[in-house]
Design an enzyme around this catalytic site. Structure first.
Site, PDB file in Angstrom:
ATOM      1  N   LEU A 298       0.835  -1.205   0.000  1.00 35.29           N
ATOM      2  CA  LEU A 298       0.000   0.000   0.000  1.00 35.29           C
ATOM      3  C   LEU A 298       0.872   1.258   0.000  1.00 35.29           C
ATOM      4  O   LEU A 298       0.624   2.210  -0.748  1.00 35.29           O
ATOM      5  CB  LEU A 298      -0.923  -0.026   1.224  1.00 35.29           C
ATOM      6  CG  LEU A 298      -1.679   1.254   1.583  1.00 35.29           C
ATOM      7  CD1 LEU A 298      -2.560   1.721   0.431  1.00 35.29           C
ATOM      8  CD2 LEU A 298      -2.522   1.040   2.834  1.00 35.29           C
ATOM      9  N   GLN A 301       2.439   1.902  -3.417  1.00 33.63           N
ATOM     10  CA  GLN A 301       1.468   2.483  -4.333  1.00 33.63           C
ATOM     11  C   GLN A 301       1.272   3.970  -4.043  1.00 33.63           C
ATOM     12  O   GLN A 301       1.140   4.785  -4.957  1.00 33.63           O
ATOM     13  CB  GLN A 301       0.129   1.746  -4.225  1.00 33.63           C
ATOM     14  CG  GLN A 301      -1.037   2.405  -4.935  1.00 33.63           C
ATOM     15  CD  GLN A 301      -0.858   2.481  -6.443  1.00 33.63           C
ATOM     16  OE1 GLN A 301      -0.145   1.675  -7.031  1.00 33.63           O
ATOM     17  NE2 GLN A 301      -1.498   3.451  -7.085  1.00 33.63           N
ATOM     18  N   GLU A 302       1.296   4.326  -2.766  1.00 30.65           N
ATOM     19  CA  GLU A 302       1.052   5.715  -2.376  1.00 30.65           C
ATOM     20  C   GLU A 302       2.244   6.630  -2.644  1.00 30.65           C
ATOM     21  O   GLU A 302       2.089   7.730  -3.170  1.00 30.65           O
ATOM     22  CB  GLU A 302       0.690   5.776  -0.880  1.00 30.65           C
ATOM     23  CG  GLU A 302      -0.684   5.231  -0.529  1.00 30.65           C
ATOM     24  CD  GLU A 302      -1.804   6.153  -0.993  1.00 30.65           C
ATOM     25  OE1 GLU A 302      -1.508   7.248  -1.473  1.00 30.65           O
ATOM     26  OE2 GLU A 302      -2.975   5.767  -0.867  1.00 30.65           O
ATOM     27  N   SER A 303       3.446   6.177  -2.287  1.00 33.84           N
ATOM     28  CA  SER A 303       4.578   7.117  -2.278  1.00 33.84           C
ATOM     29  C   SER A 303       5.872   6.570  -2.852  1.00 33.84           C
ATOM     30  O   SER A 303       6.881   7.270  -2.850  1.00 33.84           O
ATOM     31  CB  SER A 303       4.850   7.542  -0.828  1.00 33.84           C
ATOM     32  OG  SER A 303       5.319   6.436  -0.066  1.00 33.84           O
ATOM     33  N   TYR A 428      -6.072   1.347  -8.533  1.00 31.35           N
ATOM     34  CA  TYR A 428      -5.314   1.464  -7.278  1.00 31.35           C
ATOM     35  C   TYR A 428      -5.274   0.121  -6.539  1.00 31.35           C
ATOM     36  O   TYR A 428      -4.214  -0.367  -6.147  1.00 31.35           O
ATOM     37  CB  TYR A 428      -5.984   2.542  -6.446  1.00 31.35           C
ATOM     38  CG  TYR A 428      -5.470   2.787  -5.052  1.00 31.35           C
ATOM     39  CD1 TYR A 428      -4.463   3.718  -4.815  1.00 31.35           C
ATOM     40  CD2 TYR A 428      -6.038   2.143  -3.958  1.00 31.35           C
ATOM     41  CE1 TYR A 428      -4.019   3.982  -3.521  1.00 31.35           C
ATOM     42  CE2 TYR A 428      -5.608   2.390  -2.670  1.00 31.35           C
ATOM     43  CZ  TYR A 428      -4.590   3.308  -2.451  1.00 31.35           C
ATOM     44  OH  TYR A 428      -4.169   3.563  -1.164  1.00 31.35           O
TER      45      TYR A 428
END
Length: 499
Positions: A298, A301-303, A428
């Site tokens: 996760l 995927q975010e940063s 996502y």
């Protein structure tokens, strides 16, 4: 969806031609209280993972056994030839091959209704030049002896005499793909669904050419006049399509791997070695009841595991928290990696807790990830649209087809929360699922290597030679790593949107 409709039409045509069943084979199954299913050991069909038996074909076979009300008796093998002998001898009732079926096998055995369609694709390593035609090949195509792929190539040989073919009888299709990735062989021919699974672990595998399209993936039965089990399978697969059971299973194993990005996957695997070790302890510390590797996926995927990442929308940090979400999770500094991971983990757990308890895993987790990205209220809106369509609003495979509709006024005007980028939420979630699968595989491989190194060290300590004794020769063991489920009222709980 086009594939499902094509296969469903195929089933309907078969149903119309099916003679009345004679309860011979089926009677034997009920007498012994078990159905004996031959199955190939591999990542797309059946293997024993950390939580027990798993795999697409395994779950299908278990569903059939449950429908019949008998036990499932699995007979696993590494090569289909072993299972064909058992099927011919009556030692098993059917073969769940999980691969396309050659013309020769279709002539010798009976095909159950096809439940998937796959392309046969020429695979090469993307570190080399991509061949545009068969004339451009710089080496032999290595395929499994007796496979549908071997039959395809041997048929092509009549019109492409320069074609070099090497028939292999020692490796399974996954091992051949691995050898292409490692540069040990130049090419292989593979089923497209098998390639999609393996590209998560070997991102340099690429498609050069498609040699056959829309080939049936189906189970094999003995070819005789007994239609009892065959008729059951027609009804079983027909109802599975109608009830979306096959759609759910397809999404579980293949839905998140269809979209593949070579550069992104390669960067991710490199980042696992280069960047993740700096933050691994933080993910383990703050994971709570979650798998730390899911939390890490996760965060990537975010940063891209950058604690100072910042988006134009104002989300910041490793877990890209908004100001509202950070305050809710008591995060004082969004650029502090440990605080951000702790806040993101708690927020994901909050999404899980606020979903209806009846939603099972892993669907529940996919819904929670979508809510982390989009806001729980928008996810509930998509579930409401799903329910209005008469589909299962607790099933991720069904809801993810409606999430993109939240971009269209015709649909979002029916909801309390209005417009949302539902298609991006689907993308996502599928990205995180791919990252998670890859990280599981890499982490488990590293653990296995560490265990082997520790065992080797222990063995060496225990077998210290004396002056009069010659040290024993070491034995090399080849190990192959295998890349490791209706509501009437849906609530509209509101959460702060993250993006």
């Amino acid at each position: 969806m086009r594939i499902f409709l094509s296969v469903l039409l195929w089933i309907v045509l078969l149903t119309g031609c099916s003679p009345a069943p004679a309860p011979m084979h089926l009677h034997q199954i009920y007498q012994r209280d078990s159905i004996r299913v031959g199955i190939l050991n591999g990542p797309t069909s059946y293997f024993v993972g950390p939580d027990g038996a798993t795999g697409y074909e395994y779950e299908l076979a278990q569903a059939l056994a449950d429908k019949l009300g008998v036990k499932l008796e699995l007979v696993s093998a590494f090569f289909i030839d072993e299972l064909l002998v058992k099927l011919s001898n009556g030692d098993i009732d059917l073969i769940a091959s999980g691969s396309t079926i050659s013309e020769a096998l279709q002539q010798k055995y009976r095909l159950a209704p096809a439940y998937q369609l796959a392309d046969e694709v020429l695979v090469f390593g993307q570190q080399k030049r991509r061949p545009k035609t068969l004339q451009d090949l710089s080496g032999p195509i290595v395929v499994l002896k007796g496979s549908s792929q071997a039959e395809t190539l041997l048929a092509l040989k009549t019109t492409e005499p320069q074609l070099q073919i090497e028939l292999n009888d020692t490796d399974d299709p996954t091992e051949l793909l691995q050898k292409v990735a490692e540069g040990k062989i130049a090419y292989t021919l593979a089923d497209s669904h098998m390639l999609a699974i393996n590209q998560r672990f070997y991102p340099n595998l690429g498609v050069a050419l498609t040699l056959k399209r829309q080939q049936p993936v189906a189970w094999l039965l003995p070819k005789n006049n007994d239609d009892s089990l065959y008729s059951v399978l027609i009804e079983f697969f027909g109802r599975s399509y109608e009830g979306a059971d096959l759609l759910t299973l397809e999404d579980k194993y293949f839905g998140h791997v269809r979209r593949f990005n070579y550069a992104d996957t390669l960067d991710y695997i490199e980042a696992i070695d280069r960047t993740l070790p700096r933050y691994k302890n933080m993910f383990e510390q703050h994971a709570g009841s979650l798998d730390w590797r899911l939390l890490a996926a996760l965060a990537y995927q975010e940063s891209r595991w950058d604690p100072k990442a910042r988006s134009p929308q104002g989300v910041v940090g490793m877990m890209m928290l908004t100001v509202d979400t950070a305050n809710l999770m008591k995060v004082s500094s969004r650029v502090d990696a440990s605080q951000s991971i702790r806040g993101g983990s708690r927020y994901l757990q909050r999404m899980l807790d606020r979903l209806p308890e009846r939603i099972p895993m892993p669907d529940r987790l996919w819904f929670a990830l979508a809510a982390y990205n989009l806001g729980l209220s928008h996810v509930e809106s998509a579930r409401l649209l799903t329910e209005k369509d008469g589909a299962n609003a607790d099933n991720w495979a069904e809801v993810k087809q409606r999430l993109p509709l939240l971009r269209q006024r015709k649909y979002y005007r029916q909801t309390r929360t209005g417009y949302a980028r539902g298609d991006m939420a689907v993308y996502y979630v599928e990205n995180i699922r791919r990252y998670y699968d890859t990280l599981l595989w890499v982490d488990e491989r590293k653990q296995a290597e560490q265990q082997q190194a520790a065992q080797k060290q222990t063995t060496q300590k225990q077998a210290k030679p004396t002056a009069a004794v010659t040290a024993p020769a070491t034995t090399k063991t080849k190990t192959t790593q295998k890349p490791a489920q209706k509501s009437n009222a849906i609530g509209n709980k509101s959460e702060p949107k993250r993006n």
